[in-house]
Scaffold this active site. Sequence first.
Site, mmCIF file in Angstrom:
data_model
loop_
_atom_site.group_PDB
_atom_site.id
_atom_site.type_symbol
_atom_site.label_atom_id
_atom_site.label_comp_id
_atom_site.label_asym_id
_atom_site.label_seq_id
_atom_site.Cartn_x
_atom_site.Cartn_y
_atom_site.Cartn_z
ATOM 1 N N TRP A 157 0.824 -1.221 0.000
ATOM 2 C CA TRP A 157 0.000 0.000 0.000
ATOM 3 C C TRP A 157 0.847 1.255 0.000
ATOM 4 C CZ3 TRP A 157 -4.323 -0.113 -2.161
ATOM 5 C CH2 TRP A 157 -5.179 -1.205 -2.030
ATOM 6 N N LYS A 165 -13.016 -0.931 6.617
ATOM 7 C CA LYS A 165 -12.349 -2.029 7.314
ATOM 8 C C LYS A 165 -12.736 -2.072 8.788
ATOM 9 C CE LYS A 165 -9.545 -2.013 3.484
ATOM 10 N NZ LYS A 165 -8.411 -1.493 2.721
ATOM 11 N N ASP A 181 -1.671 6.814 6.112
ATOM 12 C CA ASP A 181 -2.791 6.027 5.602
ATOM 13 C C ASP A 181 -3.152 5.025 6.701
ATOM 14 O OD1 ASP A 181 -4.538 4.279 4.400
ATOM 15 O OD2 ASP A 181 -3.216 3.730 2.730
HETATM 16 C C1 LIG Z 1 -7.896 -1.078 1.660
HETATM 17 C C2 LIG Z 1 -6.735 -0.157 1.657
HETATM 18 C C3 LIG Z 1 -6.558 0.806 0.659
HETATM 19 C C4 LIG Z 1 -7.489 0.908 -0.526
HETATM 20 O O1 LIG Z 1 -8.658 1.544 -0.222
HETATM 21 P P1 LIG Z 1 -9.734 1.898 -1.352
HETATM 22 O O2 LIG Z 1 -10.949 2.202 -0.552
HETATM 23 O O3 LIG Z 1 -9.886 0.712 -2.239
HETATM 24 O O4 LIG Z 1 -9.249 3.080 -2.086
HETATM 25 C C5 LIG Z 1 -5.466 1.642 0.756
HETATM 26 N N1 LIG Z 1 -4.607 1.578 1.779
HETATM 27 C C6 LIG Z 1 -4.741 0.656 2.761
HETATM 28 C C7 LIG Z 1 -3.755 0.593 3.870
HETATM 29 C C8 LIG Z 1 -5.814 -0.232 2.714
HETATM 30 O O5 LIG Z 1 -5.955 -1.163 3.693
#
Ligand SMILES: *Cc1c(COP(=O)(O)O)cnc(C)c1O
Length: 357
Positions: A102, A193, A169
């Site tokens: 990521w 999540k 993030d």
């Molecule tokens: C799931 C995830 C993403 C992607 O998120 P989207 O909603 O598909 O844009 C990005 N970074 C992390 C750490 C994630 O777990």
Amino acid sequence: MTRVFNFSPGPATLPEAVLRQAAEEMLDWHGCGMSVMEMSHRGKEFMGIYAEAEGLLRELMGVPSNYKVLFMQGGAIGENAIVPMNLIGRNGKADYAITGDWSKKSHKEATRYGQAQVAVQGDNVSIPKQSAWKLDPAASYVHICSNETIGGVQYHWTPDTGRVPLVADMSSDILSRPIDVSKYGLIYAGAQKNIGPSGLTIVVVRDDMLGHALPITPSAFNYQVQGENDSMYNTPPTYAIYIVGLVLKHFKANGGIAAVEAHNARKAKILYDFLDASSFFRNPVAKEDRSLMNVPFKLKDETLDEAFLKGAAAGGMIQLKGHRSVGGMRASIYNAMSIEGVQALVKYMQDFERQHA
Ligand SMILES: *Cc1c(COP(=O)(O)O)cnc(C)c1O
């Protein structure tokens, strides 16, 4: 009705009590004669729902008053572009700590908007110690991914970036544990999540970070514009905001984020203790950097993967297949996964090991 134990990395399982309440309120929210989905985002009913969700988020995360909370769209992948568009303009460059898939993706996207530098490149199974990082004191920000959802590595410390703002993030660990928001210039996370449905992106940004957006930044993705309009420059994802409000209320009623953290730590310990004692299953991540949210593991013999997944599904445990880039298995055990779910998984793994070892 039987609900499965859903180990999906996202969208992920939600508290059953919240789903029940949403179902009850679906057709007629609090006697107003319509569903939350049908409300004007500027009407007094939704404004109340919005204010409550934002208030709960501020309270549970401990967001200081000099930070804006924005409810946006585009997901974390959208933020990979929206963050540099808004922030890289100060000095034209930013540092990225690459610790997995990521953060690698975030860095790659940022190169389109400025000089995105690699402060450190990890090995995907640990978080490099800060002494190995090369930080540029003139960078506009330092970007990290606090929990690498695919590799299953997580920061259990906060990098010290001096006067350069830290950007994180937190898509896969937001509100899974208490954090000190004041150590960050900006935090972003998709909701799907740990705290709600997909479609909603949470952005928590310190006021002094605003005002450097590149001229190409779309207005709807400009943090300053959204901040000045209480995230209503465009129509926000209203139903997702409502569900997040219900989830946060549920956490608050059950002891707040300290209780959520204790619950998450207990679940992760059950699973890691089992993995460490097993000679059949294996988790590759350095112990001190293991994720409490996403637990990747491999079977000793990968020709048994299909049988493992099939047996798990038959037992009501789904979405255990690992990400295609790493293979094997992955159990995502976010906030709403129960202890019973993890115990059922471990029991199944024990039985499977006995049958196939
Ligand atoms: C799931 C995830 C993403 C992607 O998120 P989207 O909603 O598909 O844009 C990005 N970074 C992390 C750490 C994630 O777990």
